[in-house]
Design a protein around this motif. Structure first.
Motif, PDB file in Angstrom:
ATOM      1  N   ILE A  47      17.234  43.855  -7.904  1.00  0.00           N
ATOM      2  CA  ILE A  47      16.150  42.929  -7.569  1.00  0.00           C
ATOM      3  C   ILE A  47      15.538  43.294  -6.211  1.00  0.00           C
ATOM      4  N   LEU A  48      16.368  43.609  -5.246  1.00  0.00           N
ATOM      5  CA  LEU A  48      15.851  43.993  -3.930  1.00  0.00           C
ATOM      6  C   LEU A  48      15.060  45.300  -3.995  1.00  0.00           C
ATOM      7  N   MET A  49      15.549  46.263  -4.767  1.00  0.00           N
ATOM      8  CA  MET A  49      14.809  47.519  -4.918  1.00  0.00           C
ATOM      9  C   MET A  49      13.471  47.277  -5.623  1.00  0.00           C
ATOM     10  N   PHE A  50      13.456  46.414  -6.627  1.00  0.00           N
ATOM     11  CA  PHE A  50      12.227  46.093  -7.340  1.00  0.00           C
ATOM     12  C   PHE A  50      11.208  45.428  -6.417  1.00  0.00           C
ATOM     13  N   LEU A  51      11.645  44.465  -5.628  1.00  0.00           N
ATOM     14  CA  LEU A  51      10.737  43.790  -4.702  1.00  0.00           C
ATOM     15  C   LEU A  51      10.233  44.739  -3.616  1.00  0.00           C
ATOM     16  N   THR A  52      11.107  45.593  -3.124  1.00  0.00           N
ATOM     17  CA  THR A  52      10.704  46.561  -2.107  1.00  0.00           C
ATOM     18  C   THR A  52       9.663  47.533  -2.661  1.00  0.00           C
ATOM     19  N   PHE A  53       9.912  48.045  -3.851  1.00  0.00           N
ATOM     20  CA  PHE A  53       8.976  48.978  -4.476  1.00  0.00           C
ATOM     21  C   PHE A  53       7.625  48.318  -4.715  1.00  0.00           C
ATOM     22  N   ASN A  54       7.618  47.091  -5.200  1.00  0.00           N
ATOM     23  CA  ASN A  54       6.355  46.399  -5.464  1.00  0.00           C
ATOM     24  C   ASN A  54       5.603  46.077  -4.180  1.00  0.00           C
ATOM     25  N   SER A  55       6.309  45.670  -3.143  1.00  0.00           N
ATOM     26  CA  SER A  55       5.624  45.353  -1.889  1.00  0.00           C
ATOM     27  C   SER A  55       5.049  46.613  -1.244  1.00  0.00           C
ATOM     28  N   ILE A  56       5.760  47.739  -1.327  1.00  0.00           N
ATOM     29  CA  ILE A  56       5.231  48.985  -0.780  1.00  0.00           C
ATOM     30  C   ILE A  56       3.980  49.407  -1.547  1.00  0.00           C
ATOM     31  N   ASN A  57       4.013  49.304  -2.871  1.00  0.00           N
ATOM     32  CA  ASN A  57       2.838  49.660  -3.663  1.00  0.00           C
ATOM     33  C   ASN A  57       1.672  48.720  -3.390  1.00  0.00           C
ATOM     34  N   TYR A  58       1.962  47.456  -3.166  1.00  0.00           N
ATOM     35  CA  TYR A  58       0.896  46.482  -2.895  1.00  0.00           C
ATOM     36  C   TYR A  58       0.180  46.800  -1.590  1.00  0.00           C
ATOM     37  N   TYR A  59       0.929  47.124  -0.559  1.00  0.00           N
ATOM     38  CA  TYR A  59       0.311  47.360   0.740  1.00  0.00           C
ATOM     39  C   TYR A  59      -0.250  48.770   0.897  1.00  0.00           C
ATOM     40  N   LEU A  60       0.123  49.702   0.043  1.00  0.00           N
ATOM     41  CA  LEU A  60      -0.441  51.050   0.108  1.00  0.00           C
ATOM     42  C   LEU A  60      -1.714  51.193  -0.716  1.00  0.00           C
ATOM     43  N   TYR A  61      -2.018  50.239  -1.575  1.00  0.00           N
ATOM     44  CA  TYR A  61      -3.191  50.328  -2.439  1.00  0.00           C
ATOM     45  C   TYR A  61      -4.439  49.970  -1.650  1.00  0.00           C
ATOM     46  N   LEU A  62      -5.436  50.872  -1.641  1.00  0.00           N
ATOM     47  CA  LEU A  62      -6.674  50.648  -0.905  1.00  0.00           C
ATOM     48  C   LEU A  62      -7.855  50.687  -1.876  1.00  0.00           C
ATOM     49  N   PRO A  63      -8.255  49.542  -2.429  1.00  0.00           N
ATOM     50  CA  PRO A  63      -9.340  49.562  -3.416  1.00  0.00           C
ATOM     51  C   PRO A  63     -10.704  49.895  -2.810  1.00  0.00           C
ATOM     52  N   MET A  64     -10.965  49.520  -1.572  1.00  0.00           N
ATOM     53  CA  MET A  64     -12.266  49.777  -0.968  1.00  0.00           C
ATOM     54  C   MET A  64     -12.496  51.276  -0.769  1.00  0.00           C
ATOM     55  N   LEU A  65     -11.461  52.004  -0.465  1.00  0.00           N
ATOM     56  CA  LEU A  65     -11.587  53.443  -0.283  1.00  0.00           C
ATOM     57  C   LEU A  65     -12.000  54.108  -1.601  1.00  0.00           C
ATOM     58  N   LYS A  66     -11.412  53.699  -2.700  1.00  0.00           N
ATOM     59  CA  LYS A  66     -11.757  54.271  -3.994  1.00  0.00           C
ATOM     60  C   LYS A  66     -13.162  53.853  -4.414  1.00  0.00           C
TER      61      LYS A  66
END
Length: 50
Positions: free
Chosen positions: A17-36
């Motif tokens: 569960i901790l690995m899942f939450l960590t992975f999702n939070s990292i992906n959430y904050y690394l996603y830059l929609p305005m740049l694309k």
């Protein structure tokens, strides 16, 4: 083959569960929609010759 104790299953569940939450939070904050969107806008604007 020995069976796992219930406490080990609990630790394993908490770990995943901790690995899942960590992975999702990292992906959430690394996603830059305005740049694309800016990048796609430049490509589309180069095609149209008004």
């Amino acid at each position: 083959m020995p069976q796992m104790a219930p406490m080990s299953w609990l630790y394993l569940f908490i770990y995943f569960i901790l690995m899942f939450l960590t992975f999702n939070s990292i992906n959430y904050y690394l996603y830059l929609p305005m740049l694309k969107m800016k990048f796609n806008y430049k490509i589309i604007s180069n095609y149209w010759k008004w």
